[in-house]
Design an enzyme around this catalytic site. Structure first.
Site, mmCIF file in Angstrom:
data_model
loop_
_atom_site.group_PDB
_atom_site.id
_atom_site.type_symbol
_atom_site.label_atom_id
_atom_site.label_comp_id
_atom_site.label_asym_id
_atom_site.label_seq_id
_atom_site.Cartn_x
_atom_site.Cartn_y
_atom_site.Cartn_z
ATOM 1 N N HIS A 122 -16.892 -33.857 -4.563
ATOM 2 C CA HIS A 122 -17.446 -35.062 -5.178
ATOM 3 C C HIS A 122 -18.050 -34.799 -6.555
ATOM 4 C CE1 HIS A 122 -21.317 -33.718 -3.251
ATOM 5 N NE2 HIS A 122 -21.821 -34.239 -4.346
ATOM 6 N N ASP A 131 -15.108 -31.603 1.369
ATOM 7 C CA ASP A 131 -15.897 -31.732 0.143
ATOM 8 C C ASP A 131 -15.942 -30.407 -0.617
ATOM 9 O OD1 ASP A 131 -17.326 -33.126 -1.735
ATOM 10 O OD2 ASP A 131 -19.264 -32.818 -0.768
ATOM 11 N N ASN A 188 -27.686 -30.660 -7.751
ATOM 12 C CA ASN A 188 -27.618 -29.445 -6.942
ATOM 13 C C ASN A 188 -26.281 -29.310 -6.214
ATOM 14 O OD1 ASN A 188 -31.030 -29.467 -6.504
ATOM 15 N ND2 ASN A 188 -29.978 -27.508 -6.697
ATOM 16 N N SER A 189 -25.575 -30.417 -6.064
ATOM 17 C CA SER A 189 -24.322 -30.402 -5.309
ATOM 18 C C SER A 189 -23.373 -29.351 -5.855
ATOM 19 C CB SER A 189 -23.650 -31.769 -5.370
ATOM 20 O OG SER A 189 -24.371 -32.722 -4.644
ATOM 21 N N VAL A 242 -4.084 -37.654 18.575
ATOM 22 C CA VAL A 242 -4.841 -38.340 19.613
ATOM 23 C C VAL A 242 -6.128 -38.884 19.003
ATOM 24 C CG1 VAL A 242 -3.972 -36.974 21.547
ATOM 25 C CG2 VAL A 242 -6.042 -36.234 20.335
#
Length: 503
Positions: free
Chosen positions: A140, A170, A240-241, A298
């Site tokens: 992101h 991510d 910080n990501s 499934v």
């Protein structure tokens, strides 16, 4: 908070004043047991990078730096601290990076003399995986970027090449043209213990190489199909990501990815992707630019205690099969709705969220064995693993990649089309839209190609045009419940919309 009467407080103060003073060494003794992070930061700090992304937009007639009109936080920092977000529309950088000629970086873009300019669209963190320039970050962080710039601690800035992105975990990998870089040491997230001290290094609000510390609050937080998160109380904020979560040995054991917040800022709970999960993804991205996962087709749910008791199971564990895709691997293997999958290739399935990771980590085309519980008996069924469609394949020229365009079409990250009339009749539904491609928030929430969106919030979806109008009005500060039909199952999936132009 307990409130004491003033008289008691005064009495306590008098008693305290009469006590003899303790030696200075006694008061300092507890501090000797506190951890010292200085050597750790010296070791890992140079391996942490700042990542900023840009998009091409028309140049601002006012000449304002990007970000100064994009939120209260940017205005707050500009007015009271004099800290603008990095990267102006013509390459100005408050940290001496690109454009000013002070950073010594490579591939820096010159000022744009035309009507278009590179506008800053996001800022995040990352860390150097290898000495030859591979960098890991969050998907992101670089979502929908036209250009990606990586700034080292020595202020050199490089234009990065996108190697690959996996929205489901991510995780993203980019590459810069540099050599002899300080790479991190990868640890073992399986050995991490609750209560252990950990450190985060990143760029909250664009403030590079900010260090915060805390402890591991919990492990195995299931918030997605492939992400058993590490929960910590380390202060993590926007920016910080993508930065590393580090143990006391200076090893990276996670990627800081999410926070729980009602305000948009840190509230004491943050989440990191375990590094062993991230490295499995990164290895595939480096080899082929995409992630290949297995699937058995499934739909599953949790086995509750009531269900376990009613079926005679000794423990409430496993994955309850709610539906089976016609003609899929599970159907061909003889798995039926109502079966409980207890083991996959000999590995115990403790909860329903374990199974997708086990199957996803299995190479498509291989044979596996599934142990099921059916009508009071266990059975072992051989099954051939199929391939799950990848979210995105990295292209040589990311500007020509077709995937980002549909992903940027709306705030949920979905590209949709009208449901064919024969499918409407077959499924006995009156409306909805068919998902053609998935990215961004929808991919992280687990949506897939082929899903049918029936409702967004309280609004029934009737077609593509109406769907785009509804998603355009969504509040990015609030979760929205999306009613999704997949096969024979219908369920609500909560998704947080992204801001227009959000990274």
């Amino acid at each position: 908070m307990t409130i004491f009467p003033l008289r008691k407080l005064f009495a306590a103060a008098v008693v305290a004043a009469c006590l003899p003073l303790a030696p200075h060494v006694a008061s300092a003794a507890p501090a000797a047991n506190l951890p010292d992070f200085t050597d750790l930061v010296d070791k890992v700090g140079p391996s942490v990078v700042n990542i900023r992304t840009t998009t091409h937009v028309s140049a601002s007639p006012h000449g304002l730096p990007p970000g100064t009109d994009e939120g209260d936080m940017s205005e707050f920092f500009r007015r009271f601290f004099g800290i603008p977000l990095p990267q102006g529309p013509h390459g100005q950088s408050p940290h001496g990076g690109q454009g000013g000629g002070q950073g010594g970086g490579q591939d820096a873009s010159p000022p744009d003399s035309g009507s278009d300019a590179e506008q800053n669209s996001g800022v995040g963190s990352g860390f150097i995986l290898s000495t030859d320039g591979y960098v890991m970050t969050n998907a992101h962080v670089i979502d929908d970027a036209d250009s990606i710039y990586v700034t080292l601690t020595d202020k050199r800035e490089f234009k990065a090449k996108l190697i690959g992105v996996d929205d489901r975990t991510d995780v993203a990998v980019v590459k810069i043209e540099a050599r002899s870089l300080p790479a991190v040491t990868i640890g073992d997230s399986n050995k991490l213990r609750v209560g252990e001290w950990v450190v985060a290094i990143g760029s909250p609000f664009g403030l590079e190489n900010t260090v915060t510390a805390g402890i591991v609050s919990a492990k195995g937080r299931d918030t997605g199909d492939y992400l058993p998160f590490i929960q910590t109380d380390v202060a993590v904020n926007p920016g910080n990501s993508g930065g590393p979560l580090i143990n006391m040995q200076g090893e990276v054991i996670g990627i800081n990815s999410q926070i729980y917040s009602r305000t948009g800022g840190f509230m004491g709970i943050s989440f990191a992707i375990p590094i062993d999960e991230a490295m499995r993804v990164a290895d595939q991205l480096e080899r082929s630019g995409k992630v290949t996962r297995g699937r058995i087709a499934v739909a599953i749910g949790e086995v509750t205690k009531d269900v376990a008791d009613s079926l005679g199971l000794p423990k409430a564990q496993g994955a309850l099969v709610s539906s089976v895709e016609s003609g899929g691997p599970a159907d061909k293997a003889g798995i039926q709705p109502g079966d409980i999958i207890q083991k996959f290739n000999g590995q115990t399935v403790d909860s329903a969220t374990d199974l997708p990771r086990m199957v996803g980590d299995t190479k498509p085309g291989t044979k596996a064995t599934i142990t099921i519980w059916r009508k009071g008996q266990t059975r072992e069924l051989p099954i051939a693993i199929a391939e799950m469609q990848a979210d995105k394949t990295a292209k040589g020229d990311q500007k020509k990649a077709p995937a980002p365009k549909p992903r940027a079409s709306n705030s949920l990250g979905l590209s949709v089309t009208d449901v064919p009339a024969d499918q409407l009749n077959q499924l006995k539904i009156k409306g909805g839209v068919l998902v053609e491609s998935v990215g961004g928030p929808a991919a992280r929430a687990g949506l897939q190609k082929g899903d049918i969106i029936l409702r967004v919030g309280d609004t029934d979806i009737t077609g593509v045009k109406q769907f785009e109008e509804v998603t355009a009005r969504l509040d990015p500060q609030k979760m929205v419940a999306v009613l999704v039909r997949r096969g024979e199952n219908t369920q609500f999936v909560p998704i947080r919309p992204r801001n227009p132009g959000q990274k």
